[in-house]
Design a protein around this motif. Sequence first.
Motif, PDB file in Angstrom:
ATOM      1  N   LEU A   1     -32.423  30.768 -19.654  1.00 41.52           N
ATOM      2  CA  LEU A   1     -32.526  29.622 -20.560  1.00 41.52           C
ATOM      3  C   LEU A   1     -32.382  28.351 -19.731  1.00 41.52           C
ATOM      4  N   VAL A   2     -33.442  27.556 -19.680  1.00 46.20           N
ATOM      5  CA  VAL A   2     -33.471  26.349 -18.849  1.00 46.20           C
ATOM      6  C   VAL A   2     -33.498  25.122 -19.741  1.00 46.20           C
ATOM      7  N   GLU A   3     -32.586  24.213 -19.508  1.00 42.49           N
ATOM      8  CA  GLU A   3     -32.562  22.905 -20.156  1.00 42.49           C
ATOM      9  C   GLU A   3     -32.467  21.848 -19.060  1.00 42.49           C
ATOM     10  N   PRO A   4     -32.588  20.569 -19.377  1.00 44.78           N
ATOM     11  CA  PRO A   4     -32.533  19.559 -18.315  1.00 44.78           C
ATOM     12  C   PRO A   4     -31.259  19.671 -17.473  1.00 44.78           C
ATOM     13  N   GLY A   5     -31.425  19.980 -16.195  1.00 42.52           N
ATOM     14  CA  GLY A   5     -30.310  20.015 -15.254  1.00 42.52           C
ATOM     15  C   GLY A   5     -29.472  21.264 -15.247  1.00 42.52           C
ATOM     16  N   TRP A   6     -29.846  22.292 -16.027  1.00 44.48           N
ATOM     17  CA  TRP A   6     -28.962  23.454 -16.142  1.00 44.48           C
ATOM     18  C   TRP A   6     -29.742  24.711 -16.504  1.00 44.48           C
ATOM     19  N   ALA A   7     -29.243  25.857 -16.027  1.00 46.69           N
ATOM     20  CA  ALA A   7     -29.830  27.148 -16.387  1.00 46.69           C
ATOM     21  C   ALA A   7     -28.734  28.156 -16.649  1.00 46.69           C
ATOM     22  N   CYS A   8     -28.923  28.989 -17.666  1.00 48.92           N
ATOM     23  CA  CYS A   8     -28.066  30.136 -17.926  1.00 48.92           C
ATOM     24  C   CYS A   8     -28.896  31.395 -17.710  1.00 48.92           C
ATOM     25  N   LEU A   9     -28.355  32.328 -16.926  1.00 51.97           N
ATOM     26  CA  LEU A   9     -29.057  33.566 -16.589  1.00 51.97           C
ATOM     27  C   LEU A   9     -28.283  34.739 -17.175  1.00 51.97           C
ATOM     28  N   PHE A  10     -28.967  35.554 -17.963  1.00 53.08           N
ATOM     29  CA  PHE A  10     -28.356  36.704 -18.613  1.00 53.08           C
ATOM     30  C   PHE A  10     -29.130  37.954 -18.231  1.00 53.08           C
ATOM     31  N   ASN A  11     -28.409  39.025 -17.876  1.00 48.39           N
ATOM     32  CA  ASN A  11     -29.034  40.313 -17.606  1.00 48.39           C
ATOM     33  C   ASN A  11     -28.641  41.281 -18.717  1.00 48.39           C
TER      34      ASN A  11
ATOM     35  N   ALA B   1     -20.959  23.213 -38.486  1.00 50.31           N
ATOM     36  CA  ALA B   1     -20.762  24.327 -37.566  1.00 50.31           C
ATOM     37  C   ALA B   1     -21.167  23.884 -36.171  1.00 50.31           C
ATOM     38  N   LEU B   2     -20.554  24.525 -35.194  1.00 48.95           N
ATOM     39  CA  LEU B   2     -20.754  24.174 -33.786  1.00 48.95           C
ATOM     40  C   LEU B   2     -21.174  25.422 -33.027  1.00 48.95           C
ATOM     41  N   GLN B   3     -22.235  25.330 -32.234  1.00 48.70           N
ATOM     42  CA  GLN B   3     -22.665  26.476 -31.453  1.00 48.70           C
ATOM     43  C   GLN B   3     -23.324  26.028 -30.152  1.00 48.70           C
ATOM     44  N   PRO B   4     -23.180  26.820 -29.094  1.00 46.39           N
ATOM     45  CA  PRO B   4     -23.864  26.506 -27.844  1.00 46.39           C
ATOM     46  C   PRO B   4     -25.371  26.678 -27.979  1.00 46.39           C
ATOM     47  N   LEU B   5     -26.120  26.000 -27.133  1.00 46.75           N
ATOM     48  CA  LEU B   5     -27.572  26.138 -27.131  1.00 46.75           C
ATOM     49  C   LEU B   5     -27.984  27.590 -26.907  1.00 46.75           C
ATOM     50  N   SER B   6     -27.267  28.310 -26.052  1.00 47.23           N
ATOM     51  CA  SER B   6     -27.643  29.691 -25.763  1.00 47.23           C
ATOM     52  C   SER B   6     -27.547  30.574 -27.006  1.00 47.23           C
ATOM     53  N   THR B   7     -26.567  30.340 -27.861  1.00 46.25           N
ATOM     54  CA  THR B   7     -26.427  31.115 -29.097  1.00 46.25           C
ATOM     55  C   THR B   7     -27.606  30.861 -30.024  1.00 46.25           C
ATOM     56  N   LEU B   8     -27.967  29.600 -30.166  1.00 44.27           N
ATOM     57  CA  LEU B   8     -29.095  29.248 -31.030  1.00 44.27           C
ATOM     58  C   LEU B   8     -30.389  29.848 -30.497  1.00 44.27           C
ATOM     59  N   ALA B   9     -30.608  29.740 -29.182  1.00 45.34           N
ATOM     60  CA  ALA B   9     -31.847  30.245 -28.594  1.00 45.34           C
ATOM     61  C   ALA B   9     -31.937  31.761 -28.687  1.00 45.34           C
ATOM     62  N   ALA B  10     -30.813  32.456 -28.506  1.00 46.43           N
ATOM     63  CA  ALA B  10     -30.820  33.919 -28.532  1.00 46.43           C
ATOM     64  C   ALA B  10     -31.263  34.452 -29.888  1.00 46.43           C
TER      65      ALA B  10
ATOM     66  N   VAL C   1     -24.380  20.476 -41.589  1.00 43.29           N
ATOM     67  CA  VAL C   1     -24.566  19.917 -40.246  1.00 43.29           C
ATOM     68  C   VAL C   1     -24.423  21.032 -39.224  1.00 43.29           C
ATOM     69  N   GLU C   2     -25.354  21.094 -38.289  1.00 38.38           N
ATOM     70  CA  GLU C   2     -25.284  22.022 -37.171  1.00 38.38           C
ATOM     71  C   GLU C   2     -25.210  21.205 -35.884  1.00 38.38           C
ATOM     72  N   VAL C   3     -24.191  21.457 -35.094  1.00 44.17           N
ATOM     73  CA  VAL C   3     -24.036  20.776 -33.810  1.00 44.17           C
ATOM     74  C   VAL C   3     -24.388  21.761 -32.702  1.00 44.17           C
ATOM     75  N   VAL C   4     -25.368  21.395 -31.889  1.00 42.68           N
ATOM     76  CA  VAL C   4     -25.814  22.233 -30.782  1.00 42.68           C
ATOM     77  C   VAL C   4     -25.311  21.603 -29.485  1.00 42.68           C
ATOM     78  N   LEU C   5     -24.557  22.387 -28.724  1.00 40.14           N
ATOM     79  CA  LEU C   5     -23.986  21.902 -27.473  1.00 40.14           C
ATOM     80  C   LEU C   5     -24.838  22.324 -26.294  1.00 40.14           C
ATOM     81  N   SER C   6     -25.178  21.374 -25.439  1.00 40.69           N
ATOM     82  CA  SER C   6     -25.770  21.719 -24.151  1.00 40.69           C
ATOM     83  C   SER C   6     -24.849  22.677 -23.414  1.00 40.69           C
ATOM     84  N   ASN C   7     -25.434  23.605 -22.653  1.00 38.47           N
ATOM     85  CA  ASN C   7     -24.619  24.542 -21.882  1.00 38.47           C
ATOM     86  C   ASN C   7     -23.845  23.874 -20.754  1.00 38.47           C
TER      87      ASN C   7
END
Length: 261
Positions: free
Chosen positions: A170-180, A148-157, A64-70
């Motif tokens: 990384l844009v998901e419904p209602g939220w964005a994470c910005l990485f430089n 296992a549990l991981q944030p969406l950003s980890t999976l996407a990266a 089982v993989e659990v993906v958490l919204s950011n």
Amino acid sequence: MSLWSRDRLRIALAPNGLALVRHNGQPGKPLASKSVASDGRDWQSLMPLLERELADPAWRAPRVEVVLSNHYVRYVLTPPPGKALSQTEETALVAASFREIYGNETADWRIRTHSQPPQFGLVGAAIDEALALQLGGMFTRHQYPNWALQPLSTLAAQRNPQRLADWWVLVEPGWACLFNAVGGYWRYLSSQPLDDEWRTQLPGMLEREARMAGAQPAGNPLTALIETVGVGNGILPVTPGWNWQTTPPRGESGVLALAAG
């Protein structure tokens, strides 16, 4: 990747709902998929819904993989330590950076660190400890020992180039994470709420964050890779000083897109 490792149940948890996608180890369409709406936006409202779904033997899988919204994950980038640290020292530095921002609230968090060379800061990710404990208890009750549990950003990266340059959004419904990134290492990060007009909001948001990161366009335009999950395409208005790149949008929408893959 072995067939066994692809034989899995992926669960996504996000505000207003959860999704389950059952893969059987073969490429192509999954065996089953389902999204379940929730009346609440906090993770606590999702637990009774997930408990009910896990009672259905149709979701049974060896992994089982659990993906958490950011929405449910806090991030921090520490100051550069300037020297190599032990794992214990890295954890202490990340925990101290979280405490400086959030105070005593961090006592109830589960914190993980991502190491980088000493001239870059450490990346920390934190979730509520109670969320991890409730998930663990639930999987034990329903006899899912391997999870296992991981944030969406980890999976996407994991799907992106190993040496990202400039900005990844990384844009998901209602939220964005910005990485430089510089040379494949993170030097700035930020999380921001978004609404349905995010395509017109994001260029201004990136310009503000670039000023804060000291990475303003000078001569050659900056590049931003826009990755969207569950919100359609990432095509943005033409903006001087910026070069927009996009990943292909997925067919799924909403929380179901977080569980795809």
